[in-house]
Write an enzyme that holds these catalytic residues in place. Structure first.
Site, mmCIF file in Angstrom:
data_model
loop_
_atom_site.group_PDB
_atom_site.id
_atom_site.type_symbol
_atom_site.label_atom_id
_atom_site.label_comp_id
_atom_site.label_asym_id
_atom_site.label_seq_id
_atom_site.Cartn_x
_atom_site.Cartn_y
_atom_site.Cartn_z
ATOM 1 N N GLU A 88 0.784 -1.235 0.000
ATOM 2 C CA GLU A 88 0.000 0.000 0.000
ATOM 3 C C GLU A 88 0.820 1.291 0.000
ATOM 4 O O GLU A 88 0.396 2.283 -0.570
ATOM 5 C CB GLU A 88 -0.929 0.006 1.229
ATOM 6 C CG GLU A 88 -1.992 -1.071 1.203
ATOM 7 C CD GLU A 88 -2.993 -0.895 0.070
ATOM 8 O OE1 GLU A 88 -3.390 0.258 -0.204
ATOM 9 O OE2 GLU A 88 -3.365 -1.901 -0.553
ATOM 10 N N SER A 463 -45.127 -41.318 24.208
ATOM 11 C CA SER A 463 -44.925 -42.070 25.449
ATOM 12 C C SER A 463 -43.874 -41.458 26.368
ATOM 13 O O SER A 463 -43.789 -41.834 27.541
ATOM 14 C CB SER A 463 -44.528 -43.515 25.127
ATOM 15 O OG SER A 463 -45.591 -44.183 24.484
#
Length: 772
Positions: A88, A463
């Site tokens: 950069e 159940s």
């Protein structure tokens, strides 16, 4: 005359130039005087997301527009600093905010190329733009950026400017700053990344969406090679190092892998709670939430559920390709067609989406996201073999070029064709002593279905609800040795609340008189209905609220005995916890504490526990006897498969609803209650014999086995008021030479077998009349 005109020309030109300079200077002064204050930089307070952790401090979730981990410049590895500067702004430590040499170099490069290929923004100018300016391409914005860069350089040190850049820059996939990006792309802390990873990260600021290694691995690699070349040109690395580094692969981890474990459903539960309290501050104030989840429990639960759901789905057979892709959408550019098609399709952990590019009965080639072409042969094709037939029937789906399929590697690292299950499942595990949630999996794949089946799915328990009815019966004077007739019954619509009902046992058999313990062990429906008749439906409806159930969701009709009401897995966990902890009602919870960004505790949760204020809702003797009965379900009943875990301290109950719609196993060890459920979101049969014992119990076992490994066997000691007596298993009466031992409340010992009628209380005789 010519000289005079030439003189006038230069004077005029100079005057215009001077006016231009003065105007530019005036404009600069106006712009400079209106530049924003640098308080945002000098008192840097970045947006830090909500972060969620397990009990051990492992991160399990993160919410916020900006994913960011703030670091100081001293924490940034030197090779990453070099890579950033190389990519950069290699003259960062030499210029004063604007790099004039860089401007000339970029201008020459762009003029030579005939287009704008290289910019001249310095790191300081990027900081100015990211914090204060827009990205519009105007002369005023560019001038403001340059002037603001001068102002920043005048006020802050170079290291401070670079630190702001490292923490603020956007790097794709919601990652702001290099520390967050390191976690997102590599699953590492900033200090752990190597040079090749640093080079890839340093290449991202130019165009995060184009160069990030998840979305565009090829472009990311190209950009990484550029950064490595710059590092070599600037003498940060040698030619030999460059050659070696260029060859090294960069293993990219998916975003989901940045978390220590898969806990998306819990993370979302936390997010909702925190948002209710803090609203929009939830996402940017750096709030930290520590949950009750344990890493081993959560990871084991996730794997157990996924494994068994996939196994169930395989039993149902292959359904065919999910869709078909037009491979000629972009003409000859097939790679673009495939990338576009797969871009919007989510993988499911280790189950990947792929598009078939060639198909034969004995071989399939498929294109996977990221550009990998895989080949599937042999056993990898067996599951889908019928869909590779050479003769194809019109109207049927086959695996042909363009077919969208799912693939997965097995333990031998061989690719197989698989499919995403349509069925759903859930697991929740809690500490019955205080309600701390240790594991919660709300569904097969959060990204496929965000509906949390643990907390939101109201399903029939079948159940698995019977223990609550049996517990009510114990309160009404029943004992585990009470004899009840397992014989046919028929009920009118008025008795059931719907229509004529002739209930059956699961196995279709009627076994006649049997003890209540045996009936629960074998899950006998007819016995459960007779019990409910005897104790009274209204009494049972009121009684179940002690466990946290909503009476309105369990209508007062006889099918309630078989679990015809509606529950959530979370409710079932809280209900079974009452049995496990000796009779106390606890509330499941999942947040331990909340901290601010500096680690200060905002809230500390103090749960009601067995030892700290929990309300006793059933007699401890009742809880003990019910636990004993449910231990038989595991040792010799419908959950006998769980004996494979080699433990004697497990208890629970299977549940299967009519037509095999829902499958449950609800079970516990003294300090851990776990509920497993399986079913379809749009209720439909799971398939013949796909019972709770076959579908849900294996999930429960694959979780409880590893989690309880090394945990000492728990003992369930009879509380005061419970006595053991020898009985005749056929009659349920006490007998000195009885063939089995049973537990009873001291005041409910059954009569001696020598003269049962004479010694049987009238209430017991009346009860027996109702049960036959």
């Amino acid at each position: 005359m010519f000289a005079r005109w030439l003189y006038y020309f230069f004077v005029t030109l100079s005057a215009l130039g001077l006016i231009g300079v003065l105007l530019a200077g005036f404009a600069g002064l106006v712009i400079y005087s209106n530049l924003p204050s640098l308080d945002t930089l000098t008192d840097y307070r970045p947006k830090i997301p909500l972060r969620i952790y397990s009990e051990e401090g492992q991160m399990i979730g993160e919410f916020g527009a900006e994913r960011r981990n703030v670091v100081s410049i001293s924490e940034v590895p030197e090779h990453l600093k070099q890579a950033i500067l190389a990519a950069e702004d290699d003259r960062f430590y030499e210029h004063g905010g604007v790099d004039y040499l860089g401007v000339l170099r970029a201008a020459y490069s762009n003029f030579s190329a005939g287009s704008v290929r290289q910019g001249a923004s310095t790191i300081t100018m990027q900081v100015a733009r990211n914090f204060f300016l827009t990205r519009e391409k105007t002369l005023t914005r560019k001038l403001s950026e340059a002037l603001l860069a001068f102002k920043i350089e005048h006020s802050l040190s170079k290291d401070k400017i670079l630190e702001l850049y490292v923490n603020q820059i956007y790097l794709g996939h919601r990652s702001y700053g290099f520390a967050a990006a390191a976690h997102t792309y590599f699953g590492k802390s900033l200090q752990e990344i190597n040079i090749v990873e640093a080079a890839m990260l340093a290449g991202l600021p130019k165009a995060p969406s184009s160069y990030n290694p998840i979305s565009n691995p090829k472009r990311a690699k190209s950009r990484q090679l550029y950064v490595l070349g710059r590092l070599h040109k600037l003498n940060y690395i040698s030619s030999e190092e460059l050659s070696e580094l260029e060859k090294q692969p960069v293993p990219v981890k998916k975003q989901s892998s940045t978390f220590a474990m898969r806990a998306e459903y819990v993370a979302e539960m936390v997010r909702q709670v925190i948002y209710d309290r803090y609203q929009e501050e939830t996402y940017d104030k750096g709030i930290k939430v520590y949950t009750t989840l344990r890493q081993l429990d959560q990871e084991t639960a996730y794997q157990a559920l996924r494994k068994n759901v996939i196994e169930y789905d395989r039993r149902r057979g292959y359904r065919g390709p999910e869709a078909y892709i037009d491979l000629m959408k972009y003409g000859g550019n097939q790679e673009k067609t495939l990338d576009d098609a797969l871009d919007e399709i989510n993988d499911s952990d280790d189950i990947y989406a792929a598009v078939v590019i060639a198909a034969k009965p004995n071989s399939v080639q498929a294109y996977k996201k990221g550009g990998e072409v895989i080949e599937i042969t042999g056993d990898g094709l067996k599951f889908a073999q019928k869909f590779l037939a050479e003769k194809k029937d019109p109207g049927k789906k086959y695996i042909t070029p363009g077919a969208l399929i799912r693939v997965q590697k097995n333990q031998k690292n061989v690719w197989h064709i698989v499919q995403l299950p349509e069925v759903e499942a859930a697991l929740v595990s809690i500490d019955p002593n205080d309600g701390a949630i240790r594991a919660l999996i709300g569904g097969f794949d959060f990204y496929k279905n965000q509906f949390n089946h643990v907390t939101q799915a109201w399903r029939q328990p079948g159940s698995s609800f019977k223990p609550f009815i049996y517990s009510a019966a114990l309160e009404k004077g029943f004992t585990p040795a009470t004899i009840i007739n397992d014989a046919p019954l028929s009920f009118s619509a008025a008795q059931t609340g719907s229509q004529l009902w002739e209930p059956k046992n699961f196995d279709g058999k009627f076994e006649g008189p049997m003890r209540m313990r045996t009936a629960l062990t074998k899950s006998k429906n007819l016995v459960s209905i007779r019990i409910l008749q005897a104790i009274g439906i209204q009494y049972a409806q009121d009684y179940i609220t002690r466990f946290g159930f909503d009476a309105s969701r369990h209508p007062p009709y006889l099918p309630m005995a078989l679990g015809s009401g509606s529950v959530t897995p979370m409710q079932m966990a809280a209900g079974y916890a009452v049995f496990a902890n000796g009779g106390y009602r606890i509330a499941p919870y999942f947040i331990k504490k909340i901290e601010d960004e500096k680690g200060n505790v905002i809230e500390q949760f103090q749960p009601v526990s067995v030892t700290n204020g929990a309300k006793r809702v059933i007699d401890p003797r009742n809880a003990f006897i019910m636990t004993s009965m449910m231990q038989d379900v595991v040792s010799q009943g419908t959950a006998v498969k769980a004996k494979q875990l080699g433990r004697t301290d497990l208890a629970g109950k299977t549940g299967t609803t009519s037509n095999f719609i829902d499958a449950w196993f609800c079970g516990f060890q003294k300090d851990l209650v776990t509920i497993a459920w399986t079913g379809y979101d749009e209720p439909k049969p799971l398939g013949n014999n796909e019972t709770g014992g076959r579908v849900a119990l294996p999930i429960w076992m694959d979780y409880m086995g590893p989690v309880l490994k090394g945990v000492a066997m728990a003992e369930y000691k009879p509380p005061n008021g419970v006595v053991a007596a020898r009985i005749n298993s056929a009659t349920g009466f006490r007998e000195s030479g009885g063939d089995m031992t049973e537990y009873f409340l001291s005041e409910q010992l059954p009569p001696l077998n020598e003269n049962p009628v004479e010694h049987t209380p009238k209430v017991t005789r009346d009860l027996q009349d109702q049960l036959f």
